[in-house]
Each structure stands twice: as C-alpha cells, then as structure tokens.
Design a protein around this motif. Structure first.
Motif, PDB file in Angstrom:
ATOM      1  N   LEU A 235     -51.543 -33.709  30.728  1.00  0.00           N
ATOM      2  CA  LEU A 235     -52.807 -34.956  31.213  1.00  0.00           C
ATOM      3  C   LEU A 235     -53.213 -36.066  30.045  1.00  0.00           C
ATOM      4  O   LEU A 235     -52.871 -37.256  30.526  1.00  0.00           O
ATOM      5  CB  LEU A 235     -54.077 -34.558  32.093  1.00  0.00           C
ATOM      6  CG  LEU A 235     -54.180 -33.654  33.159  1.00  0.00           C
ATOM      7  CD1 LEU A 235     -55.482 -33.572  33.539  1.00  0.00           C
ATOM      8  CD2 LEU A 235     -53.707 -34.179  34.294  1.00  0.00           C
ATOM      9  N   ALA A 236     -52.706 -35.303  28.794  1.00  0.00           N
ATOM     10  CA  ALA A 236     -52.968 -36.381  27.616  1.00  0.00           C
ATOM     11  C   ALA A 236     -51.123 -37.424  27.226  1.00  0.00           C
ATOM     12  O   ALA A 236     -51.960 -37.803  26.943  1.00  0.00           O
ATOM     13  CB  ALA A 236     -53.184 -35.056  26.991  1.00  0.00           C
ATOM     14  N   ASP A 237     -50.314 -36.995  28.398  1.00  0.00           N
ATOM     15  CA  ASP A 237     -49.229 -36.903  27.600  1.00  0.00           C
ATOM     16  C   ASP A 237     -48.924 -38.360  29.213  1.00  0.00           C
ATOM     17  O   ASP A 237     -48.106 -39.509  28.710  1.00  0.00           O
ATOM     18  CB  ASP A 237     -48.238 -36.399  28.199  1.00  0.00           C
ATOM     19  CG  ASP A 237     -48.158 -35.197  26.840  1.00  0.00           C
ATOM     20  OD1 ASP A 237     -48.340 -35.853  25.833  1.00  0.00           O
ATOM     21  OD2 ASP A 237     -47.248 -34.535  27.067  1.00  0.00           O
ATOM     22  N   ILE A 238     -50.020 -38.540  30.169  1.00  0.00           N
ATOM     23  CA  ILE A 238     -50.210 -39.845  31.076  1.00  0.00           C
ATOM     24  C   ILE A 238     -50.691 -40.717  30.469  1.00  0.00           C
ATOM     25  O   ILE A 238     -51.572 -41.327  30.509  1.00  0.00           O
ATOM     26  CB  ILE A 238     -50.479 -39.195  32.064  1.00  0.00           C
ATOM     27  CG1 ILE A 238     -49.743 -38.375  33.058  1.00  0.00           C
ATOM     28  CG2 ILE A 238     -50.472 -40.404  32.838  1.00  0.00           C
ATOM     29  CD1 ILE A 238     -50.428 -37.540  33.912  1.00  0.00           C
ATOM     30  N   GLY A 239     -49.834 -41.986  29.859  1.00  0.00           N
ATOM     31  CA  GLY A 239     -50.791 -43.059  29.616  1.00  0.00           C
ATOM     32  C   GLY A 239     -51.112 -43.826  30.315  1.00  0.00           C
ATOM     33  O   GLY A 239     -52.566 -44.017  29.666  1.00  0.00           O
ATOM     34  N   GLU A 240     -51.343 -43.640  31.963  1.00  0.00           N
ATOM     35  CA  GLU A 240     -52.242 -44.701  32.952  1.00  0.00           C
ATOM     36  C   GLU A 240     -53.237 -43.648  33.023  1.00  0.00           C
ATOM     37  O   GLU A 240     -53.225 -42.492  33.747  1.00  0.00           O
ATOM     38  CB  GLU A 240     -51.630 -45.179  33.450  1.00  0.00           C
ATOM     39  CG  GLU A 240     -50.149 -46.431  33.184  1.00  0.00           C
ATOM     40  CD  GLU A 240     -50.344 -46.757  34.522  1.00  0.00           C
ATOM     41  OE1 GLU A 240     -50.860 -46.669  35.655  1.00  0.00           O
ATOM     42  OE2 GLU A 240     -49.135 -47.640  34.791  1.00  0.00           O
ATOM     43  N   ALA A 241     -54.431 -43.585  32.948  1.00  0.00           N
ATOM     44  CA  ALA A 241     -55.892 -43.380  33.266  1.00  0.00           C
ATOM     45  C   ALA A 241     -55.893 -42.824  34.075  1.00  0.00           C
ATOM     46  O   ALA A 241     -56.216 -42.249  35.284  1.00  0.00           O
ATOM     47  CB  ALA A 241     -56.737 -43.719  32.078  1.00  0.00           C
ATOM     48  N   ALA A 242     -55.583 -44.043  34.826  1.00  0.00           N
ATOM     49  CA  ALA A 242     -56.047 -43.930  36.662  1.00  0.00           C
ATOM     50  C   ALA A 242     -54.912 -43.369  37.522  1.00  0.00           C
ATOM     51  O   ALA A 242     -55.656 -42.559  37.971  1.00  0.00           O
ATOM     52  CB  ALA A 242     -55.560 -45.431  37.167  1.00  0.00           C
ATOM     53  N   HIS A 243     -54.138 -42.808  36.771  1.00  0.00           N
ATOM     54  CA  HIS A 243     -52.931 -41.316  37.341  1.00  0.00           C
ATOM     55  C   HIS A 243     -53.412 -40.058  36.655  1.00  0.00           C
ATOM     56  O   HIS A 243     -52.856 -39.347  37.778  1.00  0.00           O
ATOM     57  CB  HIS A 243     -51.410 -41.919  36.939  1.00  0.00           C
ATOM     58  CG  HIS A 243     -51.541 -43.405  37.598  1.00  0.00           C
ATOM     59  ND1 HIS A 243     -50.015 -43.965  37.418  1.00  0.00           N
ATOM     60  CD2 HIS A 243     -51.074 -44.025  39.275  1.00  0.00           C
ATOM     61  CE1 HIS A 243     -49.692 -45.088  37.555  1.00  0.00           C
ATOM     62  NE2 HIS A 243     -51.106 -44.933  38.574  1.00  0.00           N
ATOM     63  N   ARG A 244     -54.358 -39.704  35.841  1.00  0.00           N
ATOM     64  CA  ARG A 244     -54.523 -39.039  35.134  1.00  0.00           C
ATOM     65  C   ARG A 244     -55.018 -37.352  36.794  1.00  0.00           C
ATOM     66  O   ARG A 244     -54.508 -36.656  36.548  1.00  0.00           O
ATOM     67  CB  ARG A 244     -55.646 -38.663  34.913  1.00  0.00           C
ATOM     68  CG  ARG A 244     -54.500 -38.936  33.298  1.00  0.00           C
ATOM     69  CD  ARG A 244     -55.717 -38.849  31.848  1.00  0.00           C
ATOM     70  NE  ARG A 244     -54.810 -39.614  30.543  1.00  0.00           N
ATOM     71  CZ  ARG A 244     -55.318 -39.691  29.605  1.00  0.00           C
ATOM     72  NH1 ARG A 244     -56.648 -40.271  29.282  1.00  0.00           N
ATOM     73  NH2 ARG A 244     -54.318 -40.828  28.683  1.00  0.00           N
ATOM     74  N   PRO A 245     -56.134 -38.745  37.388  1.00  0.00           N
ATOM     75  CA  PRO A 245     -56.841 -37.439  38.199  1.00  0.00           C
ATOM     76  C   PRO A 245     -55.952 -36.860  39.393  1.00  0.00           C
ATOM     77  O   PRO A 245     -55.321 -35.928  40.150  1.00  0.00           O
ATOM     78  CB  PRO A 245     -57.576 -38.476  39.227  1.00  0.00           C
ATOM     79  CG  PRO A 245     -57.866 -39.380  38.326  1.00  0.00           C
ATOM     80  CD  PRO A 245     -57.190 -39.563  37.277  1.00  0.00           C
ATOM     81  N   ALA A 246     -54.649 -37.924  39.775  1.00  0.00           N
ATOM     82  CA  ALA A 246     -53.266 -37.265  40.807  1.00  0.00           C
ATOM     83  C   ALA A 246     -52.838 -36.553  39.895  1.00  0.00           C
ATOM     84  O   ALA A 246     -52.291 -34.996  40.921  1.00  0.00           O
ATOM     85  CB  ALA A 246     -53.372 -38.111  41.414  1.00  0.00           C
ATOM     86  N   ALA A 247     -52.946 -36.120  38.700  1.00  0.00           N
ATOM     87  CA  ALA A 247     -51.697 -35.352  38.158  1.00  0.00           C
ATOM     88  C   ALA A 247     -52.163 -34.083  37.940  1.00  0.00           C
ATOM     89  O   ALA A 247     -51.295 -33.202  37.721  1.00  0.00           O
ATOM     90  CB  ALA A 247     -50.651 -36.318  37.374  1.00  0.00           C
ATOM     91  N   GLY A 248     -53.537 -33.914  38.286  1.00  0.00           N
ATOM     92  CA  GLY A 248     -53.986 -33.345  37.530  1.00  0.00           C
ATOM     93  C   GLY A 248     -54.407 -32.000  38.817  1.00  0.00           C
ATOM     94  O   GLY A 248     -54.370 -31.224  38.431  1.00  0.00           O
ATOM     95  N   ALA A 249     -54.215 -33.036  40.298  1.00  0.00           N
ATOM     96  CA  ALA A 249     -54.549 -32.108  41.338  1.00  0.00           C
ATOM     97  C   ALA A 249     -52.935 -31.558  41.573  1.00  0.00           C
ATOM     98  O   ALA A 249     -52.997 -30.814  42.234  1.00  0.00           O
ATOM     99  CB  ALA A 249     -54.592 -32.861  42.447  1.00  0.00           C
ATOM    100  N   ILE A 250     -52.344 -31.837  41.148  1.00  0.00           N
ATOM    101  CA  ILE A 250     -50.625 -31.733  41.708  1.00  0.00           C
ATOM    102  C   ILE A 250     -50.577 -30.208  41.020  1.00  0.00           C
ATOM    103  O   ILE A 250     -49.811 -29.879  40.878  1.00  0.00           O
ATOM    104  CB  ILE A 250     -50.030 -32.892  40.908  1.00  0.00           C
ATOM    105  CG1 ILE A 250     -49.509 -33.879  42.312  1.00  0.00           C
ATOM    106  CG2 ILE A 250     -47.863 -32.935  41.319  1.00  0.00           C
ATOM    107  CD1 ILE A 250     -48.897 -35.388  41.966  1.00  0.00           C
ATOM    108  N   TYR A 251     -50.981 -30.760  38.830  1.00  0.00           N
ATOM    109  CA  TYR A 251     -51.000 -29.256  38.801  1.00  0.00           C
ATOM    110  C   TYR A 251     -51.245 -28.193  38.890  1.00  0.00           C
ATOM    111  O   TYR A 251     -50.559 -27.344  38.349  1.00  0.00           O
ATOM    112  CB  TYR A 251     -50.871 -30.219  37.039  1.00  0.00           C
ATOM    113  CG  TYR A 251     -51.391 -28.705  36.458  1.00  0.00           C
ATOM    114  CD1 TYR A 251     -49.785 -28.242  35.208  1.00  0.00           C
ATOM    115  CD2 TYR A 251     -51.915 -27.916  35.427  1.00  0.00           C
ATOM    116  CE1 TYR A 251     -49.270 -28.169  33.650  1.00  0.00           C
ATOM    117  CE2 TYR A 251     -51.287 -26.910  34.844  1.00  0.00           C
ATOM    118  CZ  TYR A 251     -50.061 -26.877  33.998  1.00  0.00           C
ATOM    119  OH  TYR A 251     -50.754 -25.829  32.558  1.00  0.00           O
TER     120      TYR A 251
END
Length: 305
Positions: A235-251
């Motif tokens: 999640l830290a590597d994702i630049g846009e904070a808006a995309h982190r919740p979706a990335a976290g759910a996928i992870y």
C-alpha cells in the motif's frame, strides 16, 4: 551413535525443517491456490461487492469510455462538447457496479485476466498482457441508450484494451513462476522429511516432537508477520491514496488462504507441543506412582523398654 551426536544431528534437521515451513507454505499457496483459475476467481468474487473496488473499477471504465468519446468528438467538428455526457456516464457506470450484471462481468473479467497472465507465464514469447473492457463498456452503453442519453449510441465498445503486465514484467515473473512451481511441491515435502528424520534420530523423541511443533508454530507466526508487512509495503508503494482501499481489499483477498495457513500452523504447532508436555507430565506421574508402589516406605517402630 553417541547420544550427544544424535541430539546435535536431530536439532540441525529439525531447525532446517522449521526454516522451510513458511517458505513451503508460501510456495504451495501460490502454486496450488493463486495459479489455479477457479480458486483465483472464487477468491476475487466477493470483491465485486466492496465499495472501494467498485469505485476503482468505475473510475477505470469511465476514463476509458470518455477517452474514446473525446477522440471521436475531436474527429467530428459538428459534435457537441463531451462535458454534457460525462455526468451521465459517471452515473451509469457507478450504478452498473451495484448490479448483479457487474458481479458476472467481474468474475468473467478476472477469469480472462488470470487466463491471459497464465498463458503469458507459460509461453516463451515476450509480449505484454492486456484485457479488453468491451463487455463492460457494452453494458454501460446499453444502459445509457435505454435512458435516452445524448450520444449514448456513439460510445465505442470495440477493443478498449487495458494493460495488465508489460512485456519486461512478464519475463521477470516467468522466472519466479517456474521456481514457485518446483518449490510449491518440494519445499513442503523436504520440510516433512527433515522433521521426520530429526525426530527419528533424536535420543528423546518426545522432546524432538515438541521442538518440531514449537518451530512450526514459530514459522507460522513468521509467515503471518511477513504477510502483514507485505500489505503495508504494498500500500505504501501506491502513489494515489484514493486507490489504497481497493488495493488493500485485493491484497487481503489474494492472501486470505496464506493467512489461514499461517494461523493453522501456529495453532497446530502449539497444540502438539502442549500435548507432548502433557503426556510427559503424565508419564512422570505414572513412573513416580509405580516407584512408590514397588518400594513402600516402612513405618518407624518404637523400641519398648
């Protein structure tokens, strides 16, 4: 073989076995879990109802549609401004992500992505992996057309390609995938063989089993910690904070099996270790009781004068 040498050899074999446990669990979960299309689609299916994932998908689809519309409008000087259709596209796309049809499209899209990536990993050709969003775009266009939205019929649906993996990433992942296919089978087998050998050569097998169980629990805890750290770093590597919740759910969806396996290793290891300690305690009690029964204490007698 001397007892000291047997204990040293047993400790070395058990330590090596416990060291292989987390790596073997990781390789097996990836090889037999994520590399299987059916299991992958099943793991990703609940994300279709996740609001963060719905929002990320809606943003991607909307951007693809509007980019194509902008190109068509630039080619036609008589066409109206695209700003008039943007709110309708946004509403239609986000409404579509909350329908049952989106769940079907989500599963189909994940299956297509997984099949495409697997084919690329198992193929020797150097080519990028892309996915066509035309089926989802067609659904949105149909909804806009039914609502009599201006320009809805002019929304293009053919071959909206979305890149998944560049060619250089495919080449790098192919090497890792080949290693995981071998490690997914041999690492767990090697860990089991080493543990069995370490227990067999030990002078005290109950203690060897206890040490193996505690090492397995420690390996499971290490694996759970590695998954948690990996989530934070991802999640830290994702630049846009808006995309982190979706990335976290996928992870979380992709590592669900791995987290379950890690905690099973912890529980199983601690349970076996506790059982070994309990049986050792009961065995000592039985030996002590047997010794007292075989050699009862003599009562002191008084000498009479």
């Amino acid at each position: 073989m001397p007892t000291r040498l047997r204990n040293a050899l047993s400790a070395a074999l058990i330590a090596l076995s416990c060291l292989l446990v987390p790596f073997g669990a990781l390789a097996a979960c990836v090889t037999y879990g994520l590399a299987d299309t059916g299991r992958y689609v099943t793991a990703m299916a609940p994300l279709a109802a996740d609001p963060a994932v719905q929002g990320a998908v809606a943003d991607s689809v909307e951007a693809g549609i509007l980019d194509e519309v902008d190109e068509r409008l630039e080619a036609s000087s008589a066409a109206p401004e695209p700003g008039g259709v943007r709110p309708f596209v946004d509403d239609a796309v986000r409404s579509f992500t909350r329908t049952e049809a989106f769940h079907t499209a989500w599963d189909a899209g994940n299956r297509a992505v997984h099949d495409a990536v697997l084919r690329a990993l198992r193929d020797d050709r150097e080519r990028a992996v892309t996915v066509d969003l035309a089926p989802i775009t067609a659904q949105v266009k149909r909804r806009l057309t039914d609502d009599h939205v201006l320009l809805a019929r002019r929304i293009p649906v053919e071959h909206t390609e979305v890149p998944v993996l560049p060619a250089d990433e495919v080449a790098r992942l192919r090497k890792g995938y080949d290693v995981l296919e071998v490690a997914g089978f041999w690492l767990p087998v090697s860990a089991a063989v080493l543990a069995a050998a370490g227990i067999a050569v030990a002078a005290c097998r109950r203690r060897a089993v206890t040490a193996t169980a505690l090492g397995t629990a420690l390996g499971g805890a290490f694996l759970a910690l590695a998954v948690a750290i990996g989530r934070r770093l991802t999640l830290a590597d994702i630049g846009e904070a808006a995309h982190r919740p979706a990335a976290g759910a996928i992870y979380d969806a992709l590592t669900q099996t791995l987290r379950t396996v890690s905690w099973l290793l912890v529980v199983l290891g601690l349970t076996v270790a506790l059982a070994c300690r309990l049986t050792e305690y009961l065995a000592r009690r039985r030996r002590a009781s047997a010794a007292l029964a075989a050699d009862p204490a003599q009562e002191p007698t008084r000498a009479r004068v």
